[in-house]
Design a protein around this motif. Structure first.
Motif, PDB file in Angstrom:
ATOM      1  N   SER A  48       0.693  -1.165   0.099  1.00  0.00           N
ATOM      2  CA  SER A  48      -0.187   0.125  -0.018  1.00  0.00           C
ATOM      3  C   SER A  48       0.801   1.220  -0.116  1.00  0.00           C
ATOM      4  O   SER A  48       1.911   1.118   0.590  1.00  0.00           O
ATOM      5  CB  SER A  48      -0.870  -0.032   1.143  1.00  0.00           C
ATOM      6  OG  SER A  48      -0.014   0.259   2.313  1.00  0.00           O
ATOM      7  N   TRP A  50       0.447   5.804  -0.339  1.00  0.00           N
ATOM      8  CA  TRP A  50      -0.455   7.068  -0.285  1.00  0.00           C
ATOM      9  C   TRP A  50       0.018   7.482  -1.830  1.00  0.00           C
ATOM     10  O   TRP A  50       1.377   7.781  -2.119  1.00  0.00           O
ATOM     11  CB  TRP A  50      -0.364   8.158   0.865  1.00  0.00           C
ATOM     12  CG  TRP A  50      -0.933   7.610   1.959  1.00  0.00           C
ATOM     13  CD1 TRP A  50      -0.360   7.056   2.948  1.00  0.00           C
ATOM     14  CD2 TRP A  50      -2.133   7.364   2.398  1.00  0.00           C
ATOM     15  NE1 TRP A  50      -0.663   6.541   3.977  1.00  0.00           N
ATOM     16  CE2 TRP A  50      -2.053   6.757   3.544  1.00  0.00           C
ATOM     17  CE3 TRP A  50      -3.293   7.872   1.603  1.00  0.00           C
ATOM     18  CZ2 TRP A  50      -3.334   6.655   4.205  1.00  0.00           C
ATOM     19  CZ3 TRP A  50      -4.485   7.518   2.562  1.00  0.00           C
ATOM     20  CH2 TRP A  50      -4.648   6.951   3.733  1.00  0.00           C
ATOM     21  N   GLY A  53      -4.582  11.923  -6.216  1.00  0.00           N
ATOM     22  CA  GLY A  53      -5.237  11.544  -7.433  1.00  0.00           C
ATOM     23  C   GLY A  53      -5.765  12.943  -8.246  1.00  0.00           C
ATOM     24  O   GLY A  53      -5.207  13.944  -7.881  1.00  0.00           O
ATOM     25  N   GLN A  57      -6.327  15.165  -4.610  1.00  0.00           N
ATOM     26  CA  GLN A  57      -6.972  14.247  -3.499  1.00  0.00           C
ATOM     27  C   GLN A  57      -6.037  13.261  -3.190  1.00  0.00           C
ATOM     28  O   GLN A  57      -5.574  12.482  -3.847  1.00  0.00           O
ATOM     29  CB  GLN A  57      -8.241  14.100  -3.845  1.00  0.00           C
ATOM     30  CG  GLN A  57      -9.073  13.204  -2.384  1.00  0.00           C
ATOM     31  CD  GLN A  57     -10.344  12.955  -2.993  1.00  0.00           C
ATOM     32  OE1 GLN A  57     -10.843  13.156  -3.950  1.00  0.00           O
ATOM     33  NE2 GLN A  57     -11.235  12.443  -1.922  1.00  0.00           N
ATOM     34  N   ILE A  58      -5.715  12.987  -1.953  1.00  0.00           N
ATOM     35  CA  ILE A  58      -4.786  11.846  -1.562  1.00  0.00           C
ATOM     36  C   ILE A  58      -5.690  10.564  -1.158  1.00  0.00           C
ATOM     37  O   ILE A  58      -6.601  10.695  -0.544  1.00  0.00           O
ATOM     38  CB  ILE A  58      -4.032  12.230  -0.361  1.00  0.00           C
ATOM     39  CG1 ILE A  58      -3.009  13.437  -0.728  1.00  0.00           C
ATOM     40  CG2 ILE A  58      -3.091  11.176   0.002  1.00  0.00           C
ATOM     41  CD1 ILE A  58      -2.052  14.063   0.444  1.00  0.00           C
ATOM     42  N   PHE A  59      -5.402   9.565  -1.576  1.00  0.00           N
ATOM     43  CA  PHE A  59      -5.770   8.217  -1.651  1.00  0.00           C
ATOM     44  C   PHE A  59      -4.946   7.016  -1.487  1.00  0.00           C
ATOM     45  O   PHE A  59      -3.671   7.424  -1.672  1.00  0.00           O
ATOM     46  CB  PHE A  59      -6.783   7.798  -2.734  1.00  0.00           C
ATOM     47  CG  PHE A  59      -6.106   7.574  -4.039  1.00  0.00           C
ATOM     48  CD1 PHE A  59      -6.034   6.206  -4.310  1.00  0.00           C
ATOM     49  CD2 PHE A  59      -5.630   8.535  -4.902  1.00  0.00           C
ATOM     50  CE1 PHE A  59      -5.316   6.080  -5.556  1.00  0.00           C
ATOM     51  CE2 PHE A  59      -4.922   8.323  -6.117  1.00  0.00           C
ATOM     52  CZ  PHE A  59      -4.645   6.921  -6.353  1.00  0.00           C
ATOM     53  N   ARG A  60      -5.315   6.111  -0.786  1.00  0.00           N
ATOM     54  CA  ARG A  60      -4.182   4.888  -0.461  1.00  0.00           C
ATOM     55  C   ARG A  60      -4.627   4.012  -1.522  1.00  0.00           C
ATOM     56  O   ARG A  60      -5.567   3.644  -1.912  1.00  0.00           O
ATOM     57  CB  ARG A  60      -4.823   4.245   0.724  1.00  0.00           C
ATOM     58  CG  ARG A  60      -3.797   3.131   1.238  1.00  0.00           C
ATOM     59  CD  ARG A  60      -4.007   2.436   2.425  1.00  0.00           C
ATOM     60  NE  ARG A  60      -3.212   3.566   3.533  1.00  0.00           N
ATOM     61  CZ  ARG A  60      -2.139   3.307   4.485  1.00  0.00           C
ATOM     62  NH1 ARG A  60      -1.983   2.036   4.443  1.00  0.00           N
ATOM     63  NH2 ARG A  60      -1.943   4.047   5.030  1.00  0.00           N
ATOM     64  N   PHE A  61      -3.358   3.393  -2.131  1.00  0.00           N
ATOM     65  CA  PHE A  61      -3.273   2.636  -3.465  1.00  0.00           C
ATOM     66  C   PHE A  61      -2.770   1.359  -2.874  1.00  0.00           C
ATOM     67  O   PHE A  61      -1.934   1.129  -2.288  1.00  0.00           O
ATOM     68  CB  PHE A  61      -2.246   3.293  -4.214  1.00  0.00           C
ATOM     69  CG  PHE A  61      -2.071   2.445  -5.393  1.00  0.00           C
ATOM     70  CD1 PHE A  61      -3.161   2.466  -6.555  1.00  0.00           C
ATOM     71  CD2 PHE A  61      -0.839   1.554  -5.772  1.00  0.00           C
ATOM     72  CE1 PHE A  61      -2.817   1.485  -7.841  1.00  0.00           C
ATOM     73  CE2 PHE A  61      -0.795   0.971  -6.755  1.00  0.00           C
ATOM     74  CZ  PHE A  61      -1.648   0.920  -7.810  1.00  0.00           C
TER      75      PHE A  61
END
Length: 69
Positions: A48, A50, A53, A57-61
């Motif tokens: 995983s 961070w 996007g 916007q920050i999201f967990r990948f």
């Protein structure tokens, strides 16, 4: 113009049907690969990270670990 909209709608529907079909067909294989990975390494098979996007916007990948360390 209406013909083009109908054509794009039809192509979009076909793409979704193909994607869902492949998802259901390949899900057991993915589960088997995760199970084998857990048995061999006894580690978490997921990676995983961070990421940034759309619109910042920050999201967990999440991704499967496919390379050895």
């Amino acid at each position: 113009m209406l013909y083009v909209k109908i054509l794009y709608s039809l192509l979009h529907l076909i793409q979704k049907i193909i994607a869902l079909t492949l998802l259901f067909l390949l899900a057991p294989l993915l589960g088997l690969l995760i199970a084998v990975s857990l048995c061999i390494k006894l580690e978490n098979p997921f990676f995983s990270q961070w990421r940034v996007g759309k619109d910042g916007q920050i999201f967990r990948f999440y991704k499967l670990k496919t390379m050895r360390q």
